[in-house]
Design a protein around this motif. Structure first.
Motif, PDB file in Angstrom:
ATOM      1  N   PRO A  12       0.774  -1.239   0.000  1.00  0.00           N
ATOM      2  CA  PRO A  12       0.000   0.000   0.000  1.00  0.00           C
ATOM      3  C   PRO A  12       0.811   1.298   0.000  1.00  0.00           C
ATOM      4  CG  PRO A  12       0.077  -0.893   2.205  1.00  0.00           C
ATOM      5  CD  PRO A  12       0.779  -1.887   1.324  1.00  0.00           C
ATOM      6  N   MET A  13       2.136   1.209  -0.094  1.00  0.00           N
ATOM      7  CA  MET A  13       2.936   2.414  -0.254  1.00  0.00           C
ATOM      8  C   MET A  13       2.558   3.084  -1.576  1.00  0.00           C
ATOM      9  SD  MET A  13       5.460   4.354   0.948  1.00  0.00           S
ATOM     10  CE  MET A  13       6.649   3.461   1.942  1.00  0.00           C
ATOM     11  N   LYS A  14       2.437   4.414  -1.547  1.00  0.00           N
ATOM     12  CA  LYS A  14       2.032   5.143  -2.746  1.00  0.00           C
ATOM     13  C   LYS A  14       3.095   6.157  -3.127  1.00  0.00           C
ATOM     14  CE  LYS A  14      -2.908   4.601  -1.820  1.00  0.00           C
ATOM     15  NZ  LYS A  14      -4.199   5.287  -1.559  1.00  0.00           N
ATOM     16  N   GLY A  15       3.357   6.245  -4.392  1.00  0.00           N
ATOM     17  CA  GLY A  15       4.334   7.170  -4.959  1.00  0.00           C
ATOM     18  C   GLY A  15       4.428   6.882  -6.444  1.00  0.00           C
ATOM     19  N   GLY A  16       5.261   7.629  -7.154  1.00  0.00           N
ATOM     20  CA  GLY A  16       5.347   7.452  -8.590  1.00  0.00           C
ATOM     21  C   GLY A  16       5.734   6.047  -9.009  1.00  0.00           C
ATOM     22  N   ALA A  17       6.860   5.550  -8.473  1.00  0.00           N
ATOM     23  CA  ALA A  17       7.330   4.212  -8.831  1.00  0.00           C
ATOM     24  C   ALA A  17       6.365   3.144  -8.333  1.00  0.00           C
ATOM     25  CB  ALA A  17       8.720   3.977  -8.247  1.00  0.00           C
ATOM     26  N   GLU A  18       5.863   3.312  -7.107  1.00  0.00           N
ATOM     27  CA  GLU A  18       4.968   2.321  -6.524  1.00  0.00           C
ATOM     28  C   GLU A  18       3.658   2.225  -7.309  1.00  0.00           C
ATOM     29  OE1 GLU A  18       7.807   3.808  -3.458  1.00  0.00           O
ATOM     30  OE2 GLU A  18       6.401   4.805  -4.820  1.00  0.00           O
ATOM     31  N   ASN A  19       3.102   3.372  -7.696  1.00  0.00           N
ATOM     32  CA  ASN A  19       1.866   3.362  -8.480  1.00  0.00           C
ATOM     33  C   ASN A  19       2.091   2.752  -9.856  1.00  0.00           C
ATOM     34  OD1 ASN A  19       0.427   4.540  -6.422  1.00  0.00           O
ATOM     35  ND2 ASN A  19       0.496   6.605  -7.262  1.00  0.00           N
ATOM     36  N   ASN A  20       3.206   3.101 -10.480  1.00  0.00           N
ATOM     37  CA  ASN A  20       3.542   2.552 -11.793  1.00  0.00           C
ATOM     38  C   ASN A  20       3.570   1.030 -11.725  1.00  0.00           C
ATOM     39  OD1 ASN A  20       5.649   1.346 -13.702  1.00  0.00           O
ATOM     40  ND2 ASN A  20       5.443   3.380 -14.587  1.00  0.00           N
ATOM     41  N   CYS A  21       4.291   0.495 -10.764  1.00  0.00           N
ATOM     42  CA  CYS A  21       4.428  -0.952 -10.621  1.00  0.00           C
ATOM     43  C   CYS A  21       3.087  -1.612 -10.307  1.00  0.00           C
ATOM     44  CB  CYS A  21       5.446  -1.271  -9.531  1.00  0.00           C
ATOM     45  SG  CYS A  21       5.823  -3.029  -9.376  1.00  0.00           S
ATOM     46  N   PHE A  22       2.327  -1.039  -9.390  1.00  0.00           N
ATOM     47  CA  PHE A  22       1.062  -1.649  -8.976  1.00  0.00           C
ATOM     48  C   PHE A  22       0.060  -1.712 -10.121  1.00  0.00           C
ATOM     49  CE2 PHE A  22      -3.310  -1.162  -7.403  1.00  0.00           C
ATOM     50  CZ  PHE A  22      -3.432  -2.356  -6.711  1.00  0.00           C
ATOM     51  N   TYR A  23      -0.161  -0.594 -10.793  1.00  0.00           N
ATOM     52  CA  TYR A  23      -1.200  -0.572 -11.826  1.00  0.00           C
ATOM     53  C   TYR A  23      -0.814  -1.384 -13.058  1.00  0.00           C
ATOM     54  CZ  TYR A  23      -3.831   2.819  -9.121  1.00  0.00           C
ATOM     55  OH  TYR A  23      -4.566   3.420  -8.133  1.00  0.00           O
ATOM     56  N   LEU A  24       0.464  -1.380 -13.421  1.00  0.00           N
ATOM     57  CA  LEU A  24       0.897  -2.210 -14.545  1.00  0.00           C
ATOM     58  C   LEU A  24       0.810  -3.691 -14.185  1.00  0.00           C
ATOM     59  CD1 LEU A  24       3.922  -0.186 -15.961  1.00  0.00           C
ATOM     60  CD2 LEU A  24       1.656  -0.448 -16.969  1.00  0.00           C
ATOM     61  N   ALA A  25       1.236  -4.033 -12.968  1.00  0.00           N
ATOM     62  CA  ALA A  25       1.128  -5.427 -12.521  1.00  0.00           C
ATOM     63  C   ALA A  25      -0.327  -5.872 -12.493  1.00  0.00           C
ATOM     64  CB  ALA A  25       1.765  -5.578 -11.138  1.00  0.00           C
ATOM     65  N   GLU A  26      -1.197  -4.994 -12.054  1.00  0.00           N
ATOM     66  CA  GLU A  26      -2.626  -5.313 -11.984  1.00  0.00           C
ATOM     67  C   GLU A  26      -3.193  -5.590 -13.372  1.00  0.00           C
ATOM     68  OE1 GLU A  26      -6.338  -3.436  -9.558  1.00  0.00           O
ATOM     69  OE2 GLU A  26      -5.332  -2.064 -10.953  1.00  0.00           O
ATOM     70  N   GLU A  27      -2.838  -4.751 -14.338  1.00  0.00           N
ATOM     71  CA  GLU A  27      -3.326  -4.960 -15.707  1.00  0.00           C
ATOM     72  C   GLU A  27      -2.748  -6.231 -16.313  1.00  0.00           C
ATOM     73  OE1 GLU A  27      -5.593  -3.321 -17.454  1.00  0.00           O
ATOM     74  OE2 GLU A  27      -6.001  -1.895 -15.846  1.00  0.00           O
ATOM     75  N   LEU A  28      -1.456  -6.452 -16.127  1.00  0.00           N
ATOM     76  CA  LEU A  28      -0.800  -7.632 -16.700  1.00  0.00           C
ATOM     77  C   LEU A  28      -1.299  -8.927 -16.072  1.00  0.00           C
ATOM     78  CD1 LEU A  28       2.791  -6.151 -16.863  1.00  0.00           C
ATOM     79  CD2 LEU A  28       1.429  -6.834 -18.851  1.00  0.00           C
ATOM     80  N   ALA A  29      -1.679  -8.859 -14.790  1.00  0.00           N
ATOM     81  CA  ALA A  29      -2.140 -10.052 -14.074  1.00  0.00           C
ATOM     82  C   ALA A  29      -3.477 -10.571 -14.596  1.00  0.00           C
ATOM     83  CB  ALA A  29      -2.235  -9.765 -12.579  1.00  0.00           C
ATOM     84  N   ILE A 257      -4.232  27.099   5.194  1.00  0.00           N
ATOM     85  CA  ILE A 257      -3.539  25.884   4.750  1.00  0.00           C
ATOM     86  C   ILE A 257      -4.158  24.679   5.440  1.00  0.00           C
ATOM     87  CG2 ILE A 257      -1.335  24.667   4.694  1.00  0.00           C
ATOM     88  CD1 ILE A 257       0.039  27.375   4.640  1.00  0.00           C
ATOM     89  N   ILE A 258      -4.454  23.649   4.648  1.00  0.00           N
ATOM     90  CA  ILE A 258      -5.078  22.436   5.178  1.00  0.00           C
ATOM     91  C   ILE A 258      -4.178  21.243   4.887  1.00  0.00           C
ATOM     92  CG2 ILE A 258      -7.072  20.902   5.024  1.00  0.00           C
ATOM     93  CD1 ILE A 258      -8.588  23.460   3.939  1.00  0.00           C
ATOM     94  N   PHE A 259      -3.698  20.613   5.948  1.00  0.00           N
ATOM     95  CA  PHE A 259      -2.936  19.378   5.823  1.00  0.00           C
ATOM     96  C   PHE A 259      -3.886  18.216   6.139  1.00  0.00           C
ATOM     97  CE2 PHE A 259       0.236  22.585   7.074  1.00  0.00           C
ATOM     98  CZ  PHE A 259       1.224  22.377   6.126  1.00  0.00           C
ATOM     99  N   THR A 260      -4.232  17.436   5.142  1.00  0.00           N
ATOM    100  CA  THR A 260      -5.190  16.355   5.365  1.00  0.00           C
ATOM    101  C   THR A 260      -4.519  15.094   5.890  1.00  0.00           C
ATOM    102  OG1 THR A 260      -4.984  15.387   3.149  1.00  0.00           O
ATOM    103  CG2 THR A 260      -6.574  17.198   3.432  1.00  0.00           C
ATOM    104  N   GLY A 261      -3.197  14.975   5.714  1.00  0.00           N
ATOM    105  CA  GLY A 261      -2.542  13.702   5.963  1.00  0.00           C
ATOM    106  C   GLY A 261      -2.875  12.743   4.829  1.00  0.00           C
ATOM    107  N   GLU A 262      -2.502  11.479   5.002  1.00  0.00           N
ATOM    108  CA  GLU A 262      -2.811  10.480   3.974  1.00  0.00           C
ATOM    109  C   GLU A 262      -4.297  10.165   4.013  1.00  0.00           C
ATOM    110  OE1 GLU A 262      -0.899   6.312   2.297  1.00  0.00           O
ATOM    111  OE2 GLU A 262      -0.755   6.761   4.447  1.00  0.00           O
TER     112      GLU A 262
END
Length: 377
Positions: A12-29, A257-262
């Motif tokens: 569940p870590m989110k970021g550019g590389a993490e999202n790239n890997c997750f969504y591509l893996a999901e589609e390929l799976a 300024i509003i900090f929502t957190g994750e």
């Protein structure tokens, strides 16, 4: 195909590389057997299946900051008979050794999506500079030319990739993307009420609250903007929150300024649907998936002149670019969009259309073709 991914962190870590890997893996799976090898994070399982993705997580024995880590269990990749092994990022020495051993062991085709250069920021101490020099020279001499393919996520990355030892003929362009849900029309009244955004002009940011994201730049120009303008920051703190809060208090803009957190994905969509302008003021970005997420909800975008910003934003069409730390330029472009509603609306409509060009399912199809070409050639 049996496909393996090797990445430092994964969902569940989110970021550019993490999202790239997750969504591509999901589609390929959907059509292939997909395995992900990654680090074990708190509150995650060592082995589980997520959306048909076989996820294998291993304990980190040692870690210093981001790149220098040792996760012994990742060596289990060598036991698997993959047709494709897709690595994410340059600079992880343990990953490099696994790649080298895998290359020597069998005919697995190995790709890398580095996302950006190794240790790309400007300011490092003496020891970090030595570490950077050693790793870059090691990878240039022994690792990077051994990849069967390297993916650039924007069309300018080949310039530094070649300098880092990648064979130019092995470089393929394949951008990051977004899911169809990013375009979802959603009732945001509860979000507006929760964060007191009634009758406010919202400028937003989505991502890690981290020093190199340079969010202080927006806080510094906020006193010069209309009093009804608020800055909505959506994302988890990675060490910069206290500094930003102190700055906002010193400048007497803490109530704007509003900090929502994750927050959950649905709340991210709500926040972006309320926002009019999205800002990505980073010192460096290879792409900026959050830019696409904001575009999908009709935001105009302002970004620093990073690799990603220059690729995604055509000025006056999708938003504006500004030079990093040039607060006068940032202030001028913010005020232009705030005051010119016709321009703001025009850019918002343009950006919804542009974001539709970057859907993950289409990008996964192109990646699959790269895989097939490597196996058959």
């Amino acid at each position: 195909m049996k496909i393996g991914f090797l990445i430092n962190y994964f969902y569940p870590m989110k970021g550019g590389a993490e999202n790239n890997c997750f969504y591509l893996a999901e589609e390929l799976a959907k059509n292939h057997e997909v395995h992900v090898f990654t680090s074990l994070l708190p509150k995650t399982k060592e082995n589980e299946i997520i959306n048909n993705i076989h996820v294998h997580r291993y304990k980190i024995l040692f870690r210093y900051k981001y790149y220098l880590s040792f996760t012994p269990g990742l060596i289990n990749i060598l036991k698997e008979d993959f047709e494709i092994l897709h690595v994410h990022s340059f600079g992880f020495i343990w990953h490099d050794l696994i790649v080298l051993l895998k290359k020597l062991a069998n005919n697995t085709k190995i790709l890398n999506t580095p996302h950006g250069p190794f240790m790309v920021l400007k300011h490092y101490n003496f020891y970090e500079k030595i570490f950077k020099l050693l790793i870059k020279n090691f990878e240039r001499a022994f690792i990077n030319h051994n990849y069967d393919a390297v993916i650039q996520v924007n069309p300018e990355q080949y310039k530094w990739m070649v300098k880092d030892g990648v064979l130019k003929d092995n470089i393929h362009f394949l951008p990051n993307g977004i899911s169809q849900t990013a375009f979802k029309k959603i009732n945001n009244k509860d979000f507006i009420k929760r964060y007191h955004l009634e009758n406010k002009f919202v400028i937003s940011y989505l991502g890690r609250i981290q020093r190199y994201k340079s969010l202080d730049q927006i806080i510094k120009v906020l006193p010069k903007l209309n009093n009804n303008v608020v800055f909505l920051l959506m994302g988890k703190d990675y060490g910069d929150l206290s500094r930003l809060k102190a700055l906002s208090s010193n400048l007497k803009v803490h109530d704007r300024i509003i900090f929502t957190g994750e927050i959950q994905d649905e709340d991210v969509i709500k926040g972006l649907s309320i926002s009019k302008i999205f800002i990505l003021p980073s010192e460096w970005e290879a792409f900026g998936i959050s830019i696409l997420q904001a575009m999908a909800q009709g935001n105009a975008v302002i970004s620093t002149r990073t690799e990603g910003g220059k690729f995604l934003i055509k000025e006056n069409i999708n938003g504006f670019l500004f030079n990093y730390e040039n607060l006068e330029e940032l202030n001028a472009k913010l005020n232009l969009l705030i005051k010119d509603k016709n321009l703001l609306n025009k850019i918002g409509k343009n950006n919804i259309k542009k974001a539709e060009e970057f859907l993950w399912n289409n990008i996964a199809e192109k990646l699959e073709k790269i895989y097939i070409s490597l196996i058959t050639n």
